[in-house]
Design a protein around this motif. Structure first.
Motif, PDB file in Angstrom:
ATOM      1  N   HIS A  75      -5.968  -6.428   6.218  1.00 48.80           N
ATOM      2  CA  HIS A  75      -5.790  -5.451   5.137  1.00 48.80           C
ATOM      3  C   HIS A  75      -5.290  -6.130   3.865  1.00 48.80           C
ATOM      4  O   HIS A  75      -5.873  -5.972   2.793  1.00 48.80           O
ATOM      5  CB  HIS A  75      -4.796  -4.372   5.602  1.00 48.80           C
ATOM      6  CG  HIS A  75      -4.386  -3.425   4.510  1.00 48.80           C
ATOM      7  ND1 HIS A  75      -3.215  -3.577   3.811  1.00 48.80           N
ATOM      8  CD2 HIS A  75      -4.995  -2.329   4.004  1.00 48.80           C
ATOM      9  CE1 HIS A  75      -3.127  -2.597   2.915  1.00 48.80           C
ATOM     10  NE2 HIS A  75      -4.198  -1.835   3.009  1.00 48.80           N
ATOM     11  N   GLY A 104       3.847  -5.806   3.715  1.00 45.28           N
ATOM     12  CA  GLY A 104       2.696  -5.287   2.966  1.00 45.28           C
ATOM     13  C   GLY A 104       3.121  -4.642   1.656  1.00 45.28           C
ATOM     14  O   GLY A 104       2.486  -4.836   0.625  1.00 45.28           O
ATOM     15  N   THR A 118      -0.595  -4.799   9.124  1.00 48.53           N
ATOM     16  CA  THR A 118       0.084  -5.051  10.397  1.00 48.53           C
ATOM     17  C   THR A 118       1.607  -5.018  10.244  1.00 48.53           C
ATOM     18  O   THR A 118       2.324  -4.857  11.219  1.00 48.53           O
ATOM     19  CB  THR A 118      -0.337  -6.427  10.969  1.00 48.53           C
ATOM     20  OG1 THR A 118      -0.069  -7.425   9.981  1.00 48.53           O
ATOM     21  CG2 THR A 118      -1.799  -6.454  11.336  1.00 48.53           C
ATOM     22  N   HIS A 145       1.463 -13.892   6.919  1.00 48.97           N
ATOM     23  CA  HIS A 145       1.057 -12.481   6.960  1.00 48.97           C
ATOM     24  C   HIS A 145      -0.396 -12.322   6.514  1.00 48.97           C
ATOM     25  O   HIS A 145      -1.157 -11.575   7.125  1.00 48.97           O
ATOM     26  CB  HIS A 145       1.978 -11.625   6.105  1.00 48.97           C
ATOM     27  CG  HIS A 145       1.596 -10.176   6.141  1.00 48.97           C
ATOM     28  ND1 HIS A 145       1.843  -9.376   7.236  1.00 48.97           N
ATOM     29  CD2 HIS A 145       0.931  -9.390   5.251  1.00 48.97           C
ATOM     30  CE1 HIS A 145       1.366  -8.156   7.003  1.00 48.97           C
ATOM     31  NE2 HIS A 145       0.804  -8.145   5.802  1.00 48.97           N
TER      32      HIS A 145
HETATM   33 ZN   LIG Z   1      -0.512  -6.631   5.578  1.00 52.42          ZN
END
Ligand SMILES: [Zn+2]
Length: 155
Positions: free
Chosen positions: A44, A14, A9, A38
């Motif tokens: 993910h 990430g 996201t 997060h």
């Molecule tokens: Zn992420």
């Protein structure tokens, strides 16, 4: 490839997490909060974190089993040693050379396994993950203790 991959996201966060192998146990608590947020929001990264932590544990278990294997191999070789001259007479082989080659290989293997294990334990949060699993297991057992035993335990 029918299953669509879940995307991160927030690609910036990430990427940072990926460079840390999704291990945020080493950073300060106030910084950690953002990354924990997060993880909560991003399926993910949560999946990646879970994968990397199980990988750490697998590596730790694998390297310690490997060290154990070489340790036992050396112990077995130590037992075989007195039989060396018997085998030499029966089989006509140069057992002495083979024996020393095996011992050298065993020592090298043991050293390599121990070094690999030390690296895994230093470079990954495997010890804390394993500690967490152990604590979880202890809690599980305690929950299952009969009430009679619980009553006997001092508070
Ligand atoms: Zn992420």
């Amino acid at each position: 490839m029918s299953k669509a991959r879940i995307q991160c996201t927030d690609r910036v966060v990430g990427a940072i997490l990926a460079s840390w192998r999704y291990d945020i146990s080493g950073i300060s608590p106030e910084m950690r909060k953002d990354y924990e947020g997060h993880f909560a929001a991003c399926a993910h990264c949560r999946a990646r974190q879970k994968f990397h932590r199980s990988l750490d544990v697998t590596l730790a278990v694998f390297t310690s089993l490997s060290a154990l294997f070489f340790f036992f191999a050396l112990a077995v070789l130590k037992h075989i040693h007195p039989l060396e001259h018997v085998a030499f007479k029966i089989l006509g082989l140069d057992i002495f050379d083979v024996y020393h080659m095996l011992v050298s290989a065993g020592i090298a293997g043991l050293c390599f396994s121990l070094a690999a294990m030390a690296l895994v334990l230093m470079a990954t949060p495997a010890p804390s993950t394993l500690g967490g699993i152990a604590a979880e297991g202890a809690r599980h057992i305690e929950e299952r203790l009969p009430a009679a035993i619980k009553a006997l335990r001092p508070r």
